[in-house]
Design a protein around this motif. Structure first.
Motif, short mmCIF file in Angstrom:
data_model
loop_
_atom_site.label_atom_id
_atom_site.label_comp_id
_atom_site.label_asym_id
_atom_site.label_seq_id
_atom_site.Cartn_x
_atom_site.Cartn_y
_atom_site.Cartn_z
N ARG A 13 0.82 -1.22 0.00
CA ARG A 13 0.00 0.00 0.00
C ARG A 13 0.85 1.27 0.00
O ARG A 13 0.54 2.24 -0.68
CB ARG A 13 -0.93 -0.02 1.21
N SER A 14 1.96 1.27 0.75
CA SER A 14 2.79 2.46 0.78
C SER A 14 3.51 2.68 -0.55
O SER A 14 3.71 3.82 -0.97
CB SER A 14 3.80 2.38 1.92
N ALA A 15 3.88 1.60 -1.22
CA ALA A 15 4.51 1.75 -2.54
C ALA A 15 3.50 2.29 -3.55
O ALA A 15 3.86 3.11 -4.41
CB ALA A 15 5.07 0.41 -3.01
N MET A 16 2.28 1.84 -3.47
CA MET A 16 1.24 2.36 -4.37
C MET A 16 1.00 3.85 -4.10
O MET A 16 0.76 4.61 -5.03
CB MET A 16 -0.06 1.56 -4.19
N ALA A 17 1.06 4.26 -2.84
CA ALA A 17 0.87 5.68 -2.51
C ALA A 17 2.02 6.51 -3.08
O ALA A 17 1.80 7.61 -3.60
CB ALA A 17 0.78 5.86 -1.00
N VAL A 18 3.24 6.00 -2.99
CA VAL A 18 4.39 6.71 -3.55
C VAL A 18 4.24 6.84 -5.06
O VAL A 18 4.51 7.91 -5.64
CB VAL A 18 5.71 5.99 -3.18
N LEU A 24 1.00 12.11 -9.74
CA LEU A 24 0.34 13.41 -9.56
C LEU A 24 1.33 14.55 -9.75
O LEU A 24 1.02 15.55 -10.41
CB LEU A 24 -0.30 13.50 -8.17
N ALA A 25 2.53 14.40 -9.20
CA ALA A 25 3.56 15.43 -9.36
C ALA A 25 3.95 15.59 -10.83
O ALA A 25 4.11 16.70 -11.32
CB ALA A 25 4.79 15.08 -8.52
N LEU A 26 4.08 14.48 -11.53
CA LEU A 26 4.42 14.57 -12.96
C LEU A 26 3.32 15.26 -13.76
O LEU A 26 3.60 16.07 -14.65
CB LEU A 26 4.68 13.17 -13.52
N LEU A 27 2.07 14.93 -13.45
CA LEU A 27 0.96 15.59 -14.14
C LEU A 27 0.92 17.09 -13.86
O LEU A 27 0.68 17.90 -14.76
CB LEU A 27 -0.36 14.93 -13.74
N LEU A 28 1.16 17.47 -12.61
CA LEU A 28 1.13 18.90 -12.28
C LEU A 28 2.30 19.65 -12.90
O LEU A 28 2.15 20.80 -13.32
CB LEU A 28 1.12 19.08 -10.75
N VAL A 29 3.45 19.01 -12.97
CA VAL A 29 4.59 19.66 -13.63
C VAL A 29 4.31 19.80 -15.13
O VAL A 29 4.65 20.82 -15.74
CB VAL A 29 5.90 18.86 -13.37
N ALA A 30 3.68 18.79 -15.72
CA ALA A 30 3.35 18.88 -17.14
C ALA A 30 2.26 19.92 -17.41
O ALA A 30 2.17 20.47 -18.52
CB ALA A 30 2.89 17.52 -17.65
N ALA A 31 1.46 20.25 -16.40
CA ALA A 31 0.38 21.23 -16.57
C ALA A 31 0.87 22.67 -16.44
O ALA A 31 0.12 23.60 -16.79
CB ALA A 31 -0.72 20.96 -15.55
N VAL A 32 2.08 22.89 -15.98
CA VAL A 32 2.59 24.26 -15.79
C VAL A 32 2.67 25.03 -17.12
O VAL A 32 2.22 26.18 -17.19
CB VAL A 32 3.95 24.25 -15.04
N PRO A 33 3.21 24.44 -18.21
CA PRO A 33 3.21 25.20 -19.47
C PRO A 33 1.81 25.53 -19.99
O PRO A 33 1.58 26.60 -20.55
CB PRO A 33 3.95 24.30 -20.45
N ALA A 61 1.48 24.54 -6.83
CA ALA A 61 0.94 23.18 -6.69
C ALA A 61 1.94 22.14 -7.19
O ALA A 61 2.13 21.09 -6.56
CB ALA A 61 -0.38 23.06 -7.45
N ALA A 62 2.61 22.43 -8.31
CA ALA A 62 3.60 21.49 -8.84
C ALA A 62 4.79 21.36 -7.90
O ALA A 62 5.29 20.25 -7.66
CB ALA A 62 4.06 21.93 -10.22
N ALA A 63 5.24 22.47 -7.32
CA ALA A 63 6.38 22.42 -6.40
C ALA A 63 6.03 21.63 -5.13
O ALA A 63 6.84 20.83 -4.64
CB ALA A 63 6.82 23.83 -6.04
N ILE A 64 4.84 21.83 -4.61
CA ILE A 64 4.42 21.09 -3.42
C ILE A 64 4.30 19.60 -3.73
O ILE A 64 4.73 18.76 -2.94
CB ILE A 64 3.10 21.66 -2.87
#
Length: 122
Positions: A13-18, A24-33, A61-64
């Motif tokens: 479960r913890s690996a799935m959360a990571v 989520l972080a990758l999606l938010l970084v991709a949404a910055v442009p 949001a991407a940095a967090i």
């Protein structure tokens, strides 16, 4: 036999959360442009404060999300290394007996060492 291997290879479960936080972080970084482009369009239409808020909010949001993914990944890695789920077996000198050393050599400048002359690096 194969079910035991599959059970060991399935992330807990913890690996799935990571993994989820990292995605989520990758999606938010991709949404910055995209947010930058939408913010510029909003500023051209007269909503300067809204465009700046959109762009700044997306960067925040991407940095967090990246920081959270990094911290949870490091915590998960520490748990794996220090826990029992990461099986590391240290071998002592007696367990290396199955490794055969070559008896003869075609090289004339080879120095043969006795077992007592080996140094162990840890």
């Amino acid at each position: 036999m194969m079910t035991g291997w599959y059970a060991e290879r399935t992330p807990d479960r913890s690996a799935m959360a990571v993994i989820a936080v990292t995605l989520l972080a990758l999606l938010l970084v991709a949404a910055v442009p995209v947010a930058l482009l939408v913010g510029v369009v909003m500023m051209m239409l007269g909503h300067v404060l809204g465009g700046l808020a959109l762009f700044g909010g997306s960067i925040l949001a991407a940095a967090i999300a990246v920081a959270l993914a990094g911290m949870s990944g490091m915590r998960h890695l520490r748990k794996l290394v220090s826990g029992r789920s990461f099986r590391v077996v240290q071998l002592d000198g007696s367990q290396y007996t199955d490794v055969a050393e070559p008896q003869g050599s075609d090289y004339t400048n080879v120095v043969r060492l006795d077992r007592s002359e080996y140094t162990e690096v840890r």
